[in-house]
Design a protein around this motif. Structure first.
Motif, PDB file in Angstrom:
ATOM      1  N   VAL A  32      30.668  27.321   0.207  1.00 52.53           N
ATOM      2  CA  VAL A  32      31.858  28.338  -0.225  1.00 52.53           C
ATOM      3  C   VAL A  32      31.925  28.530  -1.535  1.00 52.53           C
ATOM      4  N   ALA A  33      31.513  27.270  -2.441  1.00 51.21           N
ATOM      5  CA  ALA A  33      31.754  27.533  -3.821  1.00 51.21           C
ATOM      6  C   ALA A  33      30.593  28.400  -4.216  1.00 51.21           C
ATOM      7  N   LEU A  34      29.399  28.757  -3.558  1.00 53.45           N
ATOM      8  CA  LEU A  34      28.441  29.603  -4.112  1.00 53.45           C
ATOM      9  C   LEU A  34      28.834  31.098  -3.820  1.00 53.45           C
ATOM     10  N   PHE A  35      29.278  31.202  -2.456  1.00 52.01           N
ATOM     11  CA  PHE A  35      29.832  32.547  -2.380  1.00 52.01           C
ATOM     12  C   PHE A  35      31.158  32.957  -3.384  1.00 52.01           C
ATOM     13  N   ALA A  64      10.795  29.822  -9.804  1.00 49.91           N
ATOM     14  CA  ALA A  64      11.844  29.431  -9.009  1.00 49.91           C
ATOM     15  C   ALA A  64      12.207  27.956  -9.098  1.00 49.91           C
ATOM     16  N   LEU A  65      11.035  27.140  -9.119  1.00 47.05           N
ATOM     17  CA  LEU A  65      11.173  25.473  -9.280  1.00 47.05           C
ATOM     18  C   LEU A  65      11.625  25.263 -10.431  1.00 47.05           C
ATOM     19  N   ALA A  66      11.199  26.042 -11.591  1.00 52.14           N
ATOM     20  CA  ALA A  66      11.900  25.702 -13.281  1.00 52.14           C
ATOM     21  C   ALA A  66      13.430  25.937 -13.289  1.00 52.14           C
ATOM     22  N   ALA A  67      13.565  27.146 -12.594  1.00 47.86           N
ATOM     23  CA  ALA A  67      15.248  27.491 -12.703  1.00 47.86           C
ATOM     24  C   ALA A  67      16.013  26.610 -11.828  1.00 47.86           C
ATOM     25  N   ILE A  68      15.416  25.908 -10.577  1.00 44.64           N
ATOM     26  CA  ILE A  68      16.108  24.814  -9.974  1.00 44.64           C
ATOM     27  C   ILE A  68      16.152  23.685 -10.866  1.00 44.64           C
ATOM     28  N   ALA A  69      15.132  23.389 -11.528  1.00 51.37           N
ATOM     29  CA  ALA A  69      15.457  22.177 -12.460  1.00 51.37           C
ATOM     30  C   ALA A  69      16.223  22.281 -13.478  1.00 51.37           C
ATOM     31  N   LEU A  70      16.343  23.634 -14.222  1.00 47.64           N
ATOM     32  CA  LEU A  70      17.394  23.907 -15.279  1.00 47.64           C
ATOM     33  C   LEU A  70      18.804  23.627 -14.839  1.00 47.64           C
ATOM     34  N   CYS A  71      18.943  24.487 -13.627  1.00 49.37           N
ATOM     35  CA  CYS A  71      20.371  24.154 -13.069  1.00 49.37           C
ATOM     36  C   CYS A  71      20.796  22.725 -12.512  1.00 49.37           C
ATOM     37  N   TYR A 101      17.575  35.151 -13.085  1.00 48.66           N
ATOM     38  CA  TYR A 101      18.043  35.269 -14.561  1.00 48.66           C
ATOM     39  C   TYR A 101      19.196  36.017 -14.638  1.00 48.66           C
ATOM     40  N   SER A 102      19.540  36.875 -13.996  1.00 42.43           N
ATOM     41  CA  SER A 102      20.642  37.857 -14.035  1.00 42.43           C
ATOM     42  C   SER A 102      21.854  36.946 -13.745  1.00 42.43           C
ATOM     43  N   LEU A 103      21.649  36.195 -12.755  1.00 42.55           N
ATOM     44  CA  LEU A 103      22.824  35.053 -12.656  1.00 42.55           C
ATOM     45  C   LEU A 103      23.068  34.187 -13.784  1.00 42.55           C
ATOM     46  N   MET A 104      22.012  33.666 -14.426  1.00 38.66           N
ATOM     47  CA  MET A 104      22.144  32.900 -15.489  1.00 38.66           C
ATOM     48  C   MET A 104      22.862  33.647 -16.694  1.00 38.66           C
ATOM     49  N   ALA A 105      22.582  34.866 -16.810  1.00 41.35           N
ATOM     50  CA  ALA A 105      23.286  35.695 -17.685  1.00 41.35           C
ATOM     51  C   ALA A 105      24.709  36.275 -17.290  1.00 41.35           C
ATOM     52  N   SER A 106      25.464  35.081 -17.418  1.00 42.17           N
ATOM     53  CA  SER A 106      26.899  35.025 -16.789  1.00 42.17           C
ATOM     54  C   SER A 106      27.889  34.498 -17.501  1.00 42.17           C
ATOM     55  N   VAL A 107      29.177  35.003 -17.827  1.00 39.97           N
ATOM     56  CA  VAL A 107      30.066  34.260 -18.690  1.00 39.97           C
ATOM     57  C   VAL A 107      30.451  32.836 -17.922  1.00 39.97           C
ATOM     58  N   GLY A 115      33.150  28.019 -13.412  1.00 37.92           N
ATOM     59  CA  GLY A 115      31.827  28.400 -12.734  1.00 37.92           C
ATOM     60  C   GLY A 115      30.753  27.295 -12.669  1.00 37.92           C
ATOM     61  N   LEU A 116      30.854  26.335 -13.506  1.00 40.00           N
ATOM     62  CA  LEU A 116      29.871  25.324 -14.062  1.00 40.00           C
ATOM     63  C   LEU A 116      29.168  24.604 -12.750  1.00 40.00           C
ATOM     64  N   TRP A 117      29.756  24.611 -11.595  1.00 43.43           N
ATOM     65  CA  TRP A 117      29.578  24.116 -10.393  1.00 43.43           C
ATOM     66  C   TRP A 117      28.839  25.208  -9.647  1.00 43.43           C
ATOM     67  N   GLY A 118      29.479  26.187  -9.252  1.00 44.53           N
ATOM     68  CA  GLY A 118      29.146  27.377  -8.329  1.00 44.53           C
ATOM     69  C   GLY A 118      27.880  27.831  -8.592  1.00 44.53           C
ATOM     70  N   ARG A 119      27.921  28.542 -10.092  1.00 44.82           N
ATOM     71  CA  ARG A 119      26.948  29.377 -10.661  1.00 44.82           C
ATOM     72  C   ARG A 119      25.696  28.714 -10.490  1.00 44.82           C
ATOM     73  N   PRO A 120      25.381  27.474 -11.059  1.00 48.49           N
ATOM     74  CA  PRO A 120      24.085  26.947 -10.815  1.00 48.49           C
ATOM     75  C   PRO A 120      23.669  26.782  -9.379  1.00 48.49           C
ATOM     76  N   TYR A 121      24.621  26.287  -8.389  1.00 43.94           N
ATOM     77  CA  TYR A 121      24.408  26.171  -7.089  1.00 43.94           C
ATOM     78  C   TYR A 121      23.741  27.341  -6.495  1.00 43.94           C
ATOM     79  N   TYR A 122      24.383  28.502  -6.950  1.00 46.28           N
ATOM     80  CA  TYR A 122      24.035  29.871  -6.358  1.00 46.28           C
ATOM     81  C   TYR A 122      22.667  29.997  -6.762  1.00 46.28           C
ATOM     82  N   ILE A 123      22.187  29.822  -7.850  1.00 44.03           N
ATOM     83  CA  ILE A 123      20.936  30.127  -8.200  1.00 44.03           C
ATOM     84  C   ILE A 123      19.855  29.229  -7.707  1.00 44.03           C
ATOM     85  N   VAL A 124      20.164  27.784  -7.378  1.00 42.48           N
ATOM     86  CA  VAL A 124      19.610  27.125  -7.068  1.00 42.48           C
ATOM     87  C   VAL A 124      19.214  27.629  -5.162  1.00 42.48           C
ATOM     88  N   ARG A 125      20.267  27.984  -4.478  1.00 41.85           N
ATOM     89  CA  ARG A 125      20.119  28.437  -3.158  1.00 41.85           C
ATOM     90  C   ARG A 125      19.288  29.786  -3.186  1.00 41.85           C
TER      91      ARG A 125
END
Length: 485
Positions: free
Chosen positions: A11-14, A141-148, A51-57, A103-113
């Motif tokens: 739910v948080a992701l969406f 994709a793996l590196a993005a998961i690690a960063l998040c 990366y578009s999702l990372m570029a978010s406020v 959004g520092l919970w939902g945004r990284p998890y959305y990227i992970v998903r």
């Protein structure tokens, strides 16, 4: 590895996907389901979407940097900035009902998903392409998961050194989440082990070429060194940083900017510069507008965040330090006070007007030198001297006549240099916290009623899990001191 995760996370992701720039991206930038990823072009678009999702406020266009700086002792909000992002960070205004995490919970998890969707499509053979063509995308994709996960762990888990990583971290995923799944939080130690393993898997797959705005092998190796440092694996941190620095010296692909060109490194037109191992990219047509970090810090923008008086004085104590060129003093016409502005995020016309489309550096080569310095100091023995040499590379670049002697080579001196070099890049709060240091914020123009002393024993030094999560998983553990309401 836990295979189940909690439904509230989904739910948080969406919810996070509907709170800003995600809906503003073009469809070609967002391929988010495994069913949609069947061609090499689909994979490329899906990875670009990460990366578009990372570029978010809600992440690297603002929140992550503000959190790491404004909760420390180098930057603070101005008195007129109430209500803007970062104000609640400064006051540690966090509860389960109002986590104020931007959004520092939902945004990284959305990227992970989304990243796991890419990986699954590749691993299931759904993509009409060769493994060689897909390798780098899988690595990204793996590196993005690690960063998040690196960010989630340091935001929601106590520093590793506090209890050797025994305290709760965050839920670890090994697939794109679905409804009806529940789990508990993994420990901080388990989270760092997960991050290290993901990076080790990613690095051999990633390109050794520059790929601006994307994670390549060099950026992933720098993140690996940073992760080792955060979890106390100092010999590994030094070795990883040392090898990366020497490899880059031989290739010249990235390099330390010299003293004469230091300030130019931050010019608006110098995107993807010589030290930028990984930047989140913004353009004239895709940017955070007035909600981004550059507008937040700019005097002719919101002027919502400034340098603290103590830090500005520390930097100015050496007039020959080139980093003073990144500080300007402005007078407010209302209260006639002077404020010190950080000039790392100028506009197209220098600092005469703010810009919307600044890039934001997540991993910079200077930090790798400082990782080597700190890790080698802590490891000691034969690593002490090369670690001091790496510290002096940064010190002498700032002022060619300055240096640090062996007697002066202490953790406090390294952290002081990190503050001067990396201010405004989201590190100071985490640097002090992970080393068990006390953050002192008083005097100067610090705002009243804010916490004046913070360390890892203050329960609000980490964010609370939002109460929405407990609706679906009441047995999930909350961070100590916070309630579930």
């Amino acid at each position: 590895m836990k295979k189940k995760i909690f439904a509230a996370l989904l739910v948080a992701l969406f919810m996070s996907s509907c709170t800003g720039d995600f809906l503003d991206k073009s469809p070609s930038d967002q391929v988010t389901t495994k069913e949609a990823i069947t061609t090499l072009s689909d994979v490329k678009n899906a990875v670009n979407g990460l990366y578009s999702l990372m570029a978010s406020v809600y992440y690297y266009d603002l929140s992550m940097f503000l959190y790491g700086d404004i909760k420390g002792d180098c930057m603070q909000p101005t008195s007129w900035s109430g209500g803007r992002q970062g104000y609640s960070f400064y006051f540690f205004d966090h509860t389960a009902s109002v986590p104020n995490n931007g959004g520092l919970w939902g945004r990284p998890y959305y990227i992970v998903r989304n990243a796991f969707n890419v990986i699954k499509a590749i691993d299931d053979g759904k993509v009409n392409a060769t493994q060689a063509e897909l390798a780098n995308y899988r690595g990204e994709a793996l590196a993005a998961i690690a960063l998040c996960y690196f960010d989630l762990t340091r935001l929601y888990g106590y520093p590793y050194a506090k209890d050797n990583g025994a305290s709760p971290g965050v839920p670890l995923l090994d697939h794109a989440i679905g409804y009806g799944e529940t789990s508990t939080r993994s420990s901080v130690a388990e989270c760092y082990e997960y991050i290290i393993n993901k990076l080790k898997e990613a690095i051999p797959l990633l390109s050794n070429s520059r790929n601006d705005g994307h994670l390549n092998s060099y950026a992933a190796r720098a993140l690996l060194a940073r992760t080792y440092l955060y979890c106390g694996m100092n010999k590994e941190a030094f070795g990883t940083a040392d090898m990366l620095i020497n490899d880059l010296k031989s290739t010249g692909l990235y390099y330390l900017v010299d003293n004469a060109h230091y300030a130019d490194m931050y010019a608006w037109g110098n995107k993807f510069g010589a030290e930028a191992l990984f930047q989140v990219s913004n353009t004239a047509t895709s940017n955070p507008g007035r909600d981004g970090l550059s507008y937040m810090l700019h005097w002719w923008g919101y002027a919502a965040v400034v340098l603290t008086d103590d830090f500005a004085q520390k930097l100015k104590s050496d007039p020959a330090d080139v980093r003073n060129q990144l500080v300007a003093t402005y007078q407010d016409g209302g209260d006639h006070q002077y404020y010190n502005l950080l000039l790392k995020y100028p506009g197209e016309n220098g600092y005469n007007s703010p810009s919307f489309d600044n890039n934001y550096t997540v991993i910079r080569l200077s930090e790798v030198y400082l990782i080597a310095a700190e890790a080698g100091l802590k490891a000691g023995g034969e690593l002490r001297q090369p670690a001091l040499d790496y510290l002096n590379d940064i010190v002498r670049r700032a002022n060619p006549d300055a240096s640090v002697s062996d007697a002066e080579f202490t953790l406090d001196r390294v952290l002081d240099e990190r503050a001067k070099e990396l201010v405004g890049e989201g590190h100071r709060y985490f640097d002090l916290l992970r080393n068990g240091k006390k953050i002192v914020r008083r005097g100067g123009k610090h705002l009243p009623n804010a916490p004046e002393e913070i360390d890892w024993n203050y329960y609000k030094c980490v964010l609370p899990i939002s109460r929405d999560e407990f609706t679906f998983n009441p047995d999930m553990e909350q961070n100590e001191g916070y309630t579930k309401e």
